[in-house]
Scaffold this motif. Structure first.
Motif, PDB file in Angstrom:
ATOM      1  N   LEU A  99      29.968  42.144 -37.847  1.00 37.57           N
ATOM      2  CA  LEU A  99      29.876  41.700 -36.458  1.00 37.57           C
ATOM      3  C   LEU A  99      29.295  42.785 -35.557  1.00 37.57           C
ATOM      4  O   LEU A  99      28.613  42.489 -34.566  1.00 37.57           O
ATOM      5  N   ASP A 100      29.525  44.026 -35.898  1.00 38.85           N
ATOM      6  CA  ASP A 100      28.973  45.133 -35.102  1.00 38.85           C
ATOM      7  C   ASP A 100      27.454  45.264 -35.282  1.00 38.85           C
ATOM      8  O   ASP A 100      26.790  45.949 -34.495  1.00 38.85           O
ATOM      9  N   LEU A 101      26.901  44.605 -36.316  1.00 39.41           N
ATOM     10  CA  LEU A 101      25.456  44.651 -36.535  1.00 39.41           C
ATOM     11  C   LEU A 101      24.685  43.685 -35.632  1.00 39.41           C
ATOM     12  O   LEU A 101      23.460  43.729 -35.555  1.00 39.41           O
ATOM     13  N   ARG A 102      25.399  42.821 -34.946  1.00 40.03           N
ATOM     14  CA  ARG A 102      24.726  41.798 -34.127  1.00 40.03           C
ATOM     15  C   ARG A 102      23.983  42.424 -32.961  1.00 40.03           C
ATOM     16  O   ARG A 102      24.489  43.318 -32.279  1.00 40.03           O
ATOM     17  N   LYS A 103      22.775  41.905 -32.714  1.00 36.39           N
ATOM     18  CA  LYS A 103      22.021  42.335 -31.540  1.00 36.39           C
ATOM     19  C   LYS A 103      22.583  41.664 -30.286  1.00 36.39           C
ATOM     20  O   LYS A 103      22.683  42.277 -29.234  1.00 36.39           O
ATOM     21  N   GLU A 104      22.907  40.399 -30.426  1.00 36.76           N
ATOM     22  CA  GLU A 104      23.509  39.648 -29.324  1.00 36.76           C
ATOM     23  C   GLU A 104      25.026  39.716 -29.474  1.00 36.76           C
ATOM     24  O   GLU A 104      25.585  39.257 -30.459  1.00 36.76           O
ATOM     25  N   LYS A 105      25.708  40.281 -28.457  1.00 38.59           N
ATOM     26  CA  LYS A 105      27.139  40.538 -28.569  1.00 38.59           C
ATOM     27  C   LYS A 105      28.007  39.425 -27.994  1.00 38.59           C
ATOM     28  O   LYS A 105      29.217  39.598 -27.820  1.00 38.59           O
ATOM     29  N   THR A 106      27.402  38.290 -27.671  1.00 39.51           N
ATOM     30  CA  THR A 106      28.156  37.146 -27.166  1.00 39.51           C
ATOM     31  C   THR A 106      28.058  36.022 -28.189  1.00 39.51           C
ATOM     32  O   THR A 106      26.939  35.665 -28.591  1.00 39.51           O
ATOM     33  N   PRO A 107      29.187  35.483 -28.627  1.00 39.93           N
ATOM     34  CA  PRO A 107      30.581  35.813 -28.281  1.00 39.93           C
ATOM     35  C   PRO A 107      30.972  37.214 -28.763  1.00 39.93           C
ATOM     36  O   PRO A 107      30.367  37.744 -29.694  1.00 39.93           O
ATOM     37  N   SER A 108      32.003  37.738 -28.167  1.00 38.37           N
ATOM     38  CA  SER A 108      32.425  39.098 -28.502  1.00 38.37           C
ATOM     39  C   SER A 108      33.023  39.140 -29.908  1.00 38.37           C
ATOM     40  O   SER A 108      33.430  38.122 -30.467  1.00 38.37           O
ATOM     41  N   THR A 109      33.097  40.358 -30.429  1.00 41.48           N
ATOM     42  CA  THR A 109      33.692  40.549 -31.752  1.00 41.48           C
ATOM     43  C   THR A 109      35.158  40.111 -31.755  1.00 41.48           C
ATOM     44  O   THR A 109      35.623  39.447 -32.692  1.00 41.48           O
ATOM     45  N   ASN A 110      35.897  40.462 -30.702  1.00 39.05           N
ATOM     46  CA  ASN A 110      37.304  40.055 -30.624  1.00 39.05           C
ATOM     47  C   ASN A 110      37.435  38.524 -30.630  1.00 39.05           C
ATOM     48  O   ASN A 110      38.326  37.976 -31.284  1.00 39.05           O
ATOM     49  N   THR A 111      36.560  37.859 -29.887  1.00 36.89           N
ATOM     50  CA  THR A 111      36.611  36.391 -29.832  1.00 36.89           C
ATOM     51  C   THR A 111      36.377  35.786 -31.206  1.00 36.89           C
ATOM     52  O   THR A 111      37.110  34.888 -31.648  1.00 36.89           O
ATOM     53  N   LEU A 112      35.350  36.269 -31.905  1.00 34.35           N
ATOM     54  CA  LEU A 112      35.034  35.716 -33.217  1.00 34.35           C
ATOM     55  C   LEU A 112      36.135  36.016 -34.235  1.00 34.35           C
ATOM     56  O   LEU A 112      36.488  35.143 -35.049  1.00 34.35           O
ATOM     57  N   MET A 113      36.684  37.214 -34.187  1.00 36.80           N
ATOM     58  CA  MET A 113      37.772  37.546 -35.121  1.00 36.80           C
ATOM     59  C   MET A 113      38.982  36.661 -34.849  1.00 36.80           C
ATOM     60  O   MET A 113      39.633  36.160 -35.783  1.00 36.80           O
ATOM     61  N   GLY A 114      39.285  36.456 -33.581  1.00 40.04           N
ATOM     62  CA  GLY A 114      40.394  35.567 -33.234  1.00 40.04           C
ATOM     63  C   GLY A 114      40.134  34.148 -33.715  1.00 40.04           C
ATOM     64  O   GLY A 114      41.031  33.475 -34.243  1.00 40.04           O
ATOM     65  N   GLN A 115      38.890  33.698 -33.544  1.00 38.12           N
ATOM     66  CA  GLN A 115      38.515  32.354 -33.998  1.00 38.12           C
ATOM     67  C   GLN A 115      38.683  32.228 -35.512  1.00 38.12           C
ATOM     68  O   GLN A 115      39.232  31.241 -36.009  1.00 38.12           O
ATOM     69  N   PHE A 116      38.191  33.233 -36.250  1.00 40.07           N
ATOM     70  CA  PHE A 116      38.288  33.188 -37.712  1.00 40.07           C
ATOM     71  C   PHE A 116      39.751  33.079 -38.160  1.00 40.07           C
ATOM     72  O   PHE A 116      40.087  32.282 -39.041  1.00 40.07           O
ATOM     73  N   TYR A 117      40.621  33.887 -37.556  1.00 44.82           N
ATOM     74  CA  TYR A 117      42.021  33.864 -37.957  1.00 44.82           C
ATOM     75  C   TYR A 117      42.708  32.564 -37.544  1.00 44.82           C
ATOM     76  O   TYR A 117      43.609  32.086 -38.229  1.00 44.82           O
ATOM     77  N   MET A 118      42.270  31.987 -36.421  1.00 43.22           N
ATOM     78  CA  MET A 118      42.809  30.675 -36.040  1.00 43.22           C
ATOM     79  C   MET A 118      42.484  29.633 -37.092  1.00 43.22           C
ATOM     80  O   MET A 118      43.324  28.830 -37.505  1.00 43.22           O
ATOM     81  N   PHE A 119      41.222  29.634 -37.553  1.00 44.13           N
ATOM     82  CA  PHE A 119      40.798  28.670 -38.559  1.00 44.13           C
ATOM     83  C   PHE A 119      41.559  28.867 -39.873  1.00 44.13           C
ATOM     84  O   PHE A 119      41.766  27.920 -40.630  1.00 44.13           O
ATOM     85  N   ALA A 120      41.965  30.131 -40.113  1.00 45.30           N
ATOM     86  CA  ALA A 120      42.714  30.430 -41.340  1.00 45.30           C
ATOM     87  C   ALA A 120      44.219  30.212 -41.158  1.00 45.30           C
ATOM     88  O   ALA A 120      45.006  30.556 -42.048  1.00 45.30           O
ATOM     89  N   GLN A 121      44.596  29.626 -39.990  1.00 42.92           N
ATOM     90  CA  GLN A 121      46.001  29.346 -39.679  1.00 42.92           C
ATOM     91  C   GLN A 121      46.841  30.621 -39.619  1.00 42.92           C
ATOM     92  O   GLN A 121      48.030  30.611 -39.928  1.00 42.92           O
ATOM     93  N   LYS A 122      46.201  31.741 -39.214  1.00 41.21           N
ATOM     94  CA  LYS A 122      46.929  32.992 -39.029  1.00 41.21           C
ATOM     95  C   LYS A 122      46.950  33.290 -37.538  1.00 41.21           C
ATOM     96  O   LYS A 122      46.279  34.197 -37.027  1.00 41.21           O
ATOM     97  N   ASP A 123      47.772  32.510 -36.831  1.00 36.72           N
ATOM     98  CA  ASP A 123      47.742  32.525 -35.369  1.00 36.72           C
ATOM     99  C   ASP A 123      48.213  33.846 -34.775  1.00 36.72           C
ATOM    100  O   ASP A 123      47.725  34.273 -33.723  1.00 36.72           O
ATOM    101  N   SER A 124      49.162  34.497 -35.399  1.00 35.39           N
ATOM    102  CA  SER A 124      49.691  35.738 -34.820  1.00 35.39           C
ATOM    103  C   SER A 124      48.613  36.829 -34.814  1.00 35.39           C
ATOM    104  O   SER A 124      48.510  37.605 -33.859  1.00 35.39           O
ATOM    105  N   ILE A 125      47.797  36.864 -35.881  1.00 36.88           N
ATOM    106  CA  ILE A 125      46.709  37.850 -35.915  1.00 36.88           C
ATOM    107  C   ILE A 125      45.622  37.446 -34.914  1.00 36.88           C
ATOM    108  O   ILE A 125      45.079  38.292 -34.194  1.00 36.88           O
ATOM    109  N   ALA A 126      45.332  36.153 -34.836  1.00 34.92           N
ATOM    110  CA  ALA A 126      44.335  35.667 -33.871  1.00 34.92           C
ATOM    111  C   ALA A 126      44.742  36.047 -32.461  1.00 34.92           C
ATOM    112  O   ALA A 126      43.913  36.489 -31.652  1.00 34.92           O
ATOM    113  N   GLU A 127      46.020  35.887 -32.168  1.00 42.55           N
ATOM    114  CA  GLU A 127      46.519  36.185 -30.828  1.00 42.55           C
ATOM    115  C   GLU A 127      46.317  37.661 -30.470  1.00 42.55           C
ATOM    116  O   GLU A 127      46.007  37.990 -29.316  1.00 42.55           O
TER     117      GLU A 127
END
Length: 638
Positions: free
Chosen positions: A444-472
């Motif tokens: 994610l740090d390799l992206r030229k375009e930083k929107t959505p943010s890295t935190n947002t995408l990581m939170g999204q990924f963990y939400m999809f994996a049903q790991k809500d506490s880490i997403a939060e």
């Protein structure tokens, strides 16, 4: 040109007619002396000035037309033709300036009092009297024309004037207009439109006569609109079927669309030769869809080959159609031909969505194995090795074969993901299949375009994996460190708060979202509906939802939110009006169906209410709406 414009303006009286009586002033009558027959004395001067004035009138140069025609009349005071152009010029000046036709009426009444008039002059005067709210005079003028110049247009105008201003529906006048309509298409269709309110069977005959006579888009549209309003699509289909070879492009498209809407796939296919030769892009798509329904792959390919050379087709549309053919081959366990068509899907995200859906709907193990085999052939038909490996890795992850997924994706260099804007998808596989958060962050740090943010995408990924506490944790980090989070952050962070019933947190997020993104209809509707469901700040909720509706007036879910708000305020009829768009769109949604059930119940439309509650239960895509509908059916008085 001017006469045609006048004709259309006359016919438009039909569509704005409101039955009202006339005031004392409006009931004034006009006396029409016998038409004088005076000898013309054309001179060279009158001919020249009339020619110049008439040319100016036809070019809509009214200010120059008037003095030229006045000079022509000076040299030939008995010419009715000159007087007709004078009246038309006065009338045009008044209309162009949006002013009262005072000068025209003064001039017109003066020449009429001397018997110096013709049918055209009287017709324009009638228009002016209507504009001046003196309909009784207009009626007298047109009645005189009906008596002395009994044309279809004059009969029709007299019918309209009597209906609109005297509350008199004189059907004999309408019948007289029809008998004398001749080949005047505009008049014939206007008569048919009036009959559709008075005598639908007569209207049907009129519209059919017009269509048979003229066979143009104007008469076709009138006929099709009539049948659709009368809910008689079968009659329209039968009418079009008789003349399919003579239908133009628009008419052919409607015919095939009607067949498709009524599930007549075989009828569409029966006309395949004509459709392949004459059909436009939409017609060919209906042919493609019908052949898909009938599992006729060969015809699907024929239609596809025609569609993909059409100028208006996008690469994604082309890919979706190719994917449909590939899926048909896959269902026949023909991985080679399936791969050939899958490889024509240039947007890999379309293929990703297809694969995910194919796996999630619970196909057999043999089907899933066949899908993997097909993907392993993509490189043979044009897909790069890297993209093929990515498709396989994603499929293996969805099939819960995490080790194989990681092995496959590790064959792809990070630079490939960066160059092809695939970093978020790759990071998600590393995170979900391998629980490798460091690799995901590195990508994610390799992206030229930083929107959505890295935190947002990581939170999204963990939400999809049903790991809500880490997403939060990632969402909290973003909210604290970034004063202006991206819109995707608010979508997922608010969803997470809603999932865990943290209402205060959800409200705070939505309030900040509309502050940062005031025209984002998703947030406007979401926040407004949130307040409605809490039954608080309903005025604020209404402003938010109405703004969403104003920005996107075609969204049925926004209208549903507004309808439910109005229901909560006790405005049941208004709520039903707001439901027009969701009803028309035929959206199958438990919440919308439940809301419709409650609204129609309050309006004492019990049969409809029961049907809506049952629909909510059948669709079954919202647990609370289903429970509420079951409770209503069990406890309400039916």
């Amino acid at each position: 040109m001017l006469n045609r414009i006048r004709l259309i303006s006359i016919l438009l009286l039909v569509f704005g007619s409101v039955l009202v009586g006339c005031s004392n002033n409006a009931c004034k009558q006009i006396n029409l002396p016998v038409m004088s027959k005076l000898p013309n004395n054309p001179s060279l001067e009158s001919v020249v000035y009339y020619g110049l004035g008439d040319a100016a009138l036809q070019n809509q140069d009214f200010q120059n037309a008037l003095p030229l025609l006045q000079l022509a009349e000076k040299f030939d005071p008995n010419s009715i033709l000159i007087k007709q152009d004078m009246v038309e010029t006065y009338w045009s000046i008044a209309r162009s300036q949006n002013s009262a036709p005072t000068d025209m009426l003064k001039y017109g009444e003066d020449i009429i009092s001397k018997g110096q008039y013709n049918e055209q002059i009287l017709g324009i005067m009638a228009d002016a009297y209507v504009l001046q709210k003196e309909p009784r005079k207009a009626i007298d003028v047109i009645a005189y024309l009906v008596k002395h110049k009994p044309s279809g247009m004059n009969y029709f105008r007299l019918f309209i004037l009597n209906a609109k201003y005297l509350n008199k529906i004189k059907k004999d006048l309408l019948d007289g207009a029809l008998q004398r309509a001749g080949d005047n298409e505009y008049l014939l269709l206007a008569i048919g439109d009036v009959y559709s309110q008075l005598d639908p069977m007569r209207a049907e005959a009129v519209f059919n006569k017009a269509y048979i006579t003229f066979k143009d888009d104007l008469s076709f549209k009138a006929l099709s609109n009539y049948y659709i309003r009368q809910n008689q699509k079968t009659k329209l289909i039968n009418t079009l079927r008789k003349n399919i070879k003579s239908l133009n492009e628009n008419q052919l498209q409607m015919y095939i669309e009607l067949l498709y809407q009524t599930n007549q796939w075989k009828e569409i296919i029966a006309n395949k030769d004509h459709l392949l030769a004459e059909g436009n892009s939409m017609v060919l798509r209906y042919l493609f869809a019908a052949s898909q329904q009938e599992k006729d792959i060969d015809l699907m390919i024929l239609a596809f080959d025609k569609i993909k050379i059409e100028a208006d087709i996008t690469a994604d549309d082309k890919g979706s159609l190719a994917l449909t053919i590939g899926d048909a081959y896959l269902q026949k366990n023909d991985s080679i031909l399936a791969a050939q068509y899958f490889a024509q899907v240039s947007n890999y995200r379309i293929l990703l969505g297809y694969v995910a859906n194919k796996i999630l709907i619970g196909n057999s193990l043999d089907s899933k194995s066949s899908l993997l085999t097909t993907l392993e052939l993509l490189n043979s038909y044009g897909y790069s090795k890297e993209l093929q490996a990515f498709m396989i890795a994603n499929t293996q992850y969805l099939l819960d074969d995490s080790n194989a997924a990681i092995n496959s994706i590790q064959t792809i260099p990070d630079s490939y993901f960066s160059e092809n804007n695939m970093i978020p998808e790759a990071a998600q596989i590393y995170l979900a299949a391998g629980n490798d958060s460091l690799k995901a962050l590195q990508l994610l740090d390799l992206r030229k375009e930083k929107t959505p943010s890295t935190n947002t995408l990581m939170g999204q990924f963990y939400m999809f994996a049903q790991k809500d506490s880490i997403a939060e944790r990632y969402f909290d980090k973003e909210y604290v460190s970034n004063p202006t989070p991206d819109s995707l952050f608010f979508r997922y962070a608010a969803t997470l708060a809603d999932r865990h019933k943290r209402l205060n947190e959800e409200e705070e997020l939505l309030d900040k979202a509309i502050t940062l993104y005031p025209n984002n209809t998703e947030f406007l509707n979401w926040y407004g509906y949130f307040l409605v469901m809490q039954n608080k700040e309903l005025e604020k909720a209404e402003k938010l939802i109405r703004k969403a509706v104003e920005i996107d007036s075609t969204n049925g879910f926004f209208w549903d939110s507004l309808a439910w708000l109005l229901y909560m305020k006790g405005s049941y009829q208004e709520a039903m009006e707001a439901m027009k768009i969701p009803i028309q769109s035929r959206t199958k949604n438990s919440v919308i169906s439940y809301h419709l059930g409650e609204i129609t119940y309050k309006l004492n439309q019990l049969k409809d209410a029961k049907a809506h509650f049952k629909q909510a239960i059948t669709v079954n895509d919202d647990q609370q709406a289903v429970k509420n509908s079951q409770k209503a059916l069990a406890n309400y008085t039916w």
